[in-house]
Each structure stands twice: as structure tokens, then as C-alpha cells.
Design a protein around this motif. Structure first.
Motif, PDB file in Angstrom:
ATOM      1  N   MET A   7       0.827  -1.207   0.000  1.00  0.00           N
ATOM      2  CA  MET A   7       0.000   0.000   0.000  1.00  0.00           C
ATOM      3  C   MET A   7       0.861   1.257   0.000  1.00  0.00           C
ATOM      4  O   MET A   7       0.341   2.367   0.116  1.00  0.00           O
ATOM      5  CB  MET A   7      -0.926   0.002   1.221  1.00  0.00           C
ATOM      6  N   GLU A 225      -1.275   7.210  -3.820  1.00  0.00           N
ATOM      7  CA  GLU A 225      -2.074   6.253  -3.043  1.00  0.00           C
ATOM      8  C   GLU A 225      -3.552   6.641  -2.972  1.00  0.00           C
ATOM      9  O   GLU A 225      -4.337   5.978  -2.289  1.00  0.00           O
ATOM     10  CB  GLU A 225      -1.492   6.151  -1.626  1.00  0.00           C
ATOM     11  N   ASP A 228      -6.298   3.959  -3.720  1.00  0.00           N
ATOM     12  CA  ASP A 228      -6.533   3.002  -2.634  1.00  0.00           C
ATOM     13  C   ASP A 228      -7.469   3.586  -1.589  1.00  0.00           C
ATOM     14  O   ASP A 228      -8.356   2.900  -1.076  1.00  0.00           O
ATOM     15  CB  ASP A 228      -5.207   2.595  -2.002  1.00  0.00           C
ATOM     16  N   GLU A 232     -11.177   2.328  -0.566  1.00  0.00           N
ATOM     17  CA  GLU A 232     -11.529   2.139   0.843  1.00  0.00           C
ATOM     18  C   GLU A 232     -12.784   2.933   1.192  1.00  0.00           C
ATOM     19  O   GLU A 232     -13.602   2.513   2.025  1.00  0.00           O
ATOM     20  CB  GLU A 232     -10.366   2.583   1.739  1.00  0.00           C
ATOM     21  N   LEU A 263      -4.015  -2.227  -8.398  1.00  0.00           N
ATOM     22  CA  LEU A 263      -5.443  -2.159  -8.067  1.00  0.00           C
ATOM     23  C   LEU A 263      -6.101  -3.526  -8.215  1.00  0.00           C
ATOM     24  O   LEU A 263      -6.932  -3.922  -7.378  1.00  0.00           O
ATOM     25  CB  LEU A 263      -6.137  -1.128  -8.955  1.00  0.00           C
ATOM     26  N   VAL A 266      -4.805  -5.829  -5.204  1.00  0.00           N
ATOM     27  CA  VAL A 266      -5.256  -5.466  -3.862  1.00  0.00           C
ATOM     28  C   VAL A 266      -6.772  -5.457  -3.739  1.00  0.00           C
ATOM     29  O   VAL A 266      -7.340  -5.937  -2.760  1.00  0.00           O
ATOM     30  CB  VAL A 266      -4.688  -4.084  -3.463  1.00  0.00           C
ATOM     31  N   HIS A 267      -7.447  -4.903  -4.748  1.00  0.00           N
ATOM     32  CA  HIS A 267      -8.890  -4.683  -4.641  1.00  0.00           C
ATOM     33  C   HIS A 267      -9.711  -5.612  -5.539  1.00  0.00           C
ATOM     34  O   HIS A 267     -10.942  -5.628  -5.439  1.00  0.00           O
ATOM     35  CB  HIS A 267      -9.219  -3.230  -4.986  1.00  0.00           C
TER      36      HIS A 267
END
Length: 475
Positions: A7, A225, A228, A232, A263, A266-267
């Protein structure tokens, strides 16, 4: 240092990894066996890694590039068909506290006219945009916590969605504002935004800090960032972009693909869109001052390779580019373009006032000066379906839900008929006679190509209903 799931900006966009990637690409740009393997992988339409795509970018073999362009065109058709989505930017305010050296909104520019739209002025601007036929806007504002706080942006969004003039309505508001907090992203999500767009400008940290000498945007990590934090905060459609011409294009290309990979890792959701702007002339900004400008041919190559590397993403080209350049790259992967754009604050309701003013408020010179009707007409003559569709956003097909449909190529089952129905609305309400005649013939032709008989019949019925005065049908 490189960790796609980290991150931390300097770990998922690792300078060392990019430099190693570029060295690998240089060492293998004539490696026929490896290039063939990469092209065969690309044919699977599952995408390429930043290293694989960088090898193709470094390759100068004309036969290889011919195959790359043909593949990009095929991938665009397979994922997005022959549709081109239309939108317009709406500049709310050009007050800004940053010192970005490539943007005329920088704080030290005392020549540019500083403007901020009131809610009453927004009504006039949006009414003018609705009278053109637009349904989708991208709102823009400089970073200024006093003049452009998040509360102002939220109020503007609420105003825009509430304006209904004749048959006009803005059905999707995308937002391009400065990096902000998770809490503010939650507020934007609650306000019903479509895509949150933030251009990185450059992924080279050293170059980034030189280009942003002052202001909150100088913080490379906070800016990089941002997506991210947006995720969130519940925003699952985000749009990436770099400003080509600021730094070396091969570095930026690797960086933006690494950001997309991050992306995804992580997501589970990559970028909804990738934009490809180039530095253009503007008030007190001379693009020749930046020594990394790219030719139209390199620009086309970048577009094709982004399409191959990230096949699911929407690709956006703005009116920074002229008609000839847009026509060159449309087949290579572009799925969204702006039309009839103004980059000044208040430029739609009273364009003559801006043109007559001695002091401009434009962010950059618009290269494609055509009206929306002229752009729609042009697209249809090229064989594309101009689309004003916003159905996915309004039906909750965002984030992983959109990506699942897009990656399986099932999204066309919705997008194709939706494009035809929204085009029919435009033709009935806003088009010139010539554009309407061309469009009606195109709709008749395209309806017959809808494979699902039930969907085809429903689309036929809705298009008839639109001619009778009804609006806003969608699959």
C-alpha cells in the motif's frame, strides 16, 4: 522494494522495477521468440504484464507493430463493440493553491482569470450542456480548500443531478478533483458519483516533485495512493491517467500498467478507465518547454498497447487532440471521447464572452473545436455508434460487478442496445437533420445485429416508444 500488493506508493510503483523493466525491454526488443510468445498471450485477451507490454513498446519492427494494431482493434471490438461513449468536462472552479508547472491554474499565474461557478451559474452551464445533448459530465476543479472545499463539490453534484430541462438530464457525474481523504471519498460515493478520476501526471517520483514545487499536490505518496483511499471509501470505479510529454513515455507506460496491476491485486478491480492526455498549449504554458513530447505515431502505439495490456478498461481521449489524431487512435482502443468541450469556467452558457475576453480561464487549448452534433455525425460516418449510455452506473453494475461482465465480454449484451436507445434519444431531441437521417439508418442496421431475439425485440419496442416521446429505457 517492488511489491504489487504493497500500500506504499514507492513499492507498488517501484523506480527500480521500472528501470529494470526498461532495460529488459531494450535487451529483448528484437527477441523474435519472446515477442512471438507475448503476442500469442495477447491474443488470449487476458492482458499483459508491464514487462511484456514494455517489450512490445520498445520493439520497432513494422510487421510486429502491424500485428499489434490489428490485435488492439480486435480486442476493442470484442470488449466494447463499435460503441464510443460521449461526455463533456465541466469546469467548476480554477482557483488552485498548487504550483504545477505544466498547468495554467498554478497559484503564481496572475494573468489567468480566476472564476468559481455559483449554483445558479451551474444551472445555466448544465442547461446549455443538456441542450447540446450531453448525459454524462466530468466535473473538474482546482485544489483550493477555501474556494473549493468538498462541501462545494458535493453541493455542485447535487445541483447537477437536480437539473431537468426539456428532455435533458445529466445521468452520470464523474469527478476529477485532487487527492483527498477516505472520509471525503465516502461523501463523494454517497453523492452518487460515477467514476473518480485522478491523473498521476508522472510516475517518476523525482520528476513529479520537480513538476510540483509547491502546494499539497507535491506529496507524491499521498497523490499516488489516492485510488486506494477511494476504494476504501467505497468508490469502486476509478480512472487513471498520465500527462504524456512531462517525462519519458516508456517510464510512464510501465508505471500506469503497474498501477493497474496493483489495483487488481489489492482490490480485485482494475481501473475503470485510463486516459491518455498529452501536454498542450495553454495560458502561460508552452508545451515545447517540456522536452519529452511524443509524436502522433508513438501516441498511437501507446494507445494500442494500453488496450492490449488492459483489455477491460475504458480508454478516454479528450479534445486536447485534434480530429486527425482522434481518428487515428479510435480503432486502436479508445472507447470514450469528449465532444463540444469547453475547458474554461463558465464556457458553455456564454462561450462568446470567454472568446472575447482579454484574459482567459481555460485550462488548455481545445484542439477539436467541433460541436457535439458534428462529432456524433463524424463518428457514425466512421462506422461507430455514439453512445450516451449511463445504464451500468445506474443499475449498480460498477466495480467487480462491471468487471466480471466486461472480462467475460457479456457487457455487450447490455451496452449495444443501450447505446442504440440513447442515440435514438439524441437524434429525436438534439440532432441536425443530416445527423438524424444518418443515425436512423445506423440504428435500423445495428438492431438487426443484436443476437438475443428477446433483447432485440425489446430494443425495437423501446426505440419506437422513444419516437413517441418516452425516455430513459435501459437494460
Amino acid at each position: 522494494m517492488y511489491d504489487v500488493k504493497s500500500m506504499k506508493a514507492e513499492e507498488f510503483i517501484s523506480d527500480e522495477e521500472i528501470k529494470e523493466t526498461l532495460a529488459f525491454a531494450d535487451a529483448n526488443k528484437d527477441n523474435k521468440e519472446l515477442i512471438e510468445e507475448i503476442l500469442e498471450k495477447a491474443k488470449l485477451e487476458k492482458g499483459l504484464t508491464h514487462r511484456e507490454a514494455s517489450v512490445l513498446l520498445a520493439c520497432e519492427d513494422e510487421e510486429v507493430m502491424s500485428r499489434v494494431y490489428a490485435l488492439a482493434e480486435q480486442i476493442k471490438k470484442d470488449f466494447y463493440g463499435n460503441r464510443i461513449v460521449l461526455f463533456a468536462p465541466l469546469y467548476l472552479s480554477n482557483y488552485c493553491v498548487n504550483g504545477c508547472v505544466y498547468c495554467p491554474y498554478h497559484q503564481k499565474n496572475k494573468h489567468i482569470a480566476r472564476k468559481k461557478l455559483t449554483q445558479e451559474e451551474i444551472v445555466k452551464e448544465v442547461t446549455a450542456l443538456q441542450d447540446m445533448g450531453h448525459k454524462r459530465l466530468a466535473i473538474e476543479a482546482g485544489e483550493d480548500p477555501v474556494n473549493n472545499p468538498i462541501e462545494y463539490i458535493l453541493e455542485c453534484i447535487d445541483t447537477i443531478y437536480g437539473i431537468h430541462h426539456k428532455n435533458g438530464a445529466i445521468r452520470r457525474v464523474n469527478v476529477n478533483i485532487a487527492a483527498t481523504t477516505v472520509e471525503n471519498y465516502q461523501k463523494l460515493k454517497a453523492a452518487g458519483i460515477g467514476t473518480y478520476v485522478l491523473f498521476q501526471e508522472t510516475y517518476n517520483k523525482e520528476g513529479y516533485e520537480q513538476l510540483h514545487p509547491t502546494g499539497p499536490k507535491r506529496d507524491y505518496a499521498y497523490h499516488t495512493e489516492a485510488m486506494d483511499r477511494a476504494m476504501e471509501g467505497g468508490i469502486d470505479d476509478v480512472g487513471l491517467g498520465v500527462l504524456f510529454g512531462l517525462q519519458m513515455y516508456r517510464y510512464e507506460f510501465a508505471g500506469i500498467l503497474m498501477h493497474a496491476e496493483h489495483l487488481e491485486a489489492v482490490h480485485g478491480v482494475g481501473p475503470h478507465t485510463i486516459s491518455v492526455p498529452r501536454v498542450k498549449r495553454a495560458d502561460d504554458i508552452d508545451p515545447s518547454a517540456f522536452d519529452n513530447g511524443i509524436s502522433d505515431d508513438i501516441f498511437a502505439k501507446l494507445c494500442a498497447l494500453i488496450r492490449i495490456a488492459v483489455p477491460y478498461t475504458g480508454m478516454i481521449i479528450s479534445t486536447r487532440e485534434n480530429q486527425q489524431v482522434r481518428e487515428k487512435v479510435l480503432p486502436l482502443g479508445i472507447s470514450q471521447i469528449s465532444g463540444g468541450s469547453r475547458t474554461s469556467v463558465g464556457g458553455y452558457a456564454d462561450p462568446e464572452a470567454e472568446e472575447a475576453a482579454e484574459v482567459t480561464s481555460e485550462q488548455f487549448d481545445v484542439s477539436d473545436q467541433r460541436t457535439l452534433d458534428e462529432v456524433v455525425n463524424w463518428l457514425m460516418k466512421l462506422g461507430y455508434i455514439p453512445s450516451f449510455c449511463t445504464a451500468c452506473y445506474r443499475e449498480g453494475r460498477t466495480g467487480d460487478r462491471f468487471m466480471a461482465l466486461c472480462k467475460s465480454k457479456q457487457i455487450l449484451n447490455c451496452c449495444h442496445p443501450n447505446a442504440l436507445m440513447t442515440l435514438k434519444e439524441y437524434l429525436e431531441d438534439y440532432a441536425s437533420e443530416e445527423t438524424k437521417n444518418i443515425g436512423m439508418a445506423l440504428i435500423d442496421k445495428e438492431l438487426d445485429t443484436i443476437p438475443n431475439l428477446k433483447v432485440r425485440q425489446t430494443a425495437y419496442e423501446h426505440i419506437h416508444d422513444i419516437a413517441e416521446g418516452q425516455r430513459d429505457f435501459r437494460f
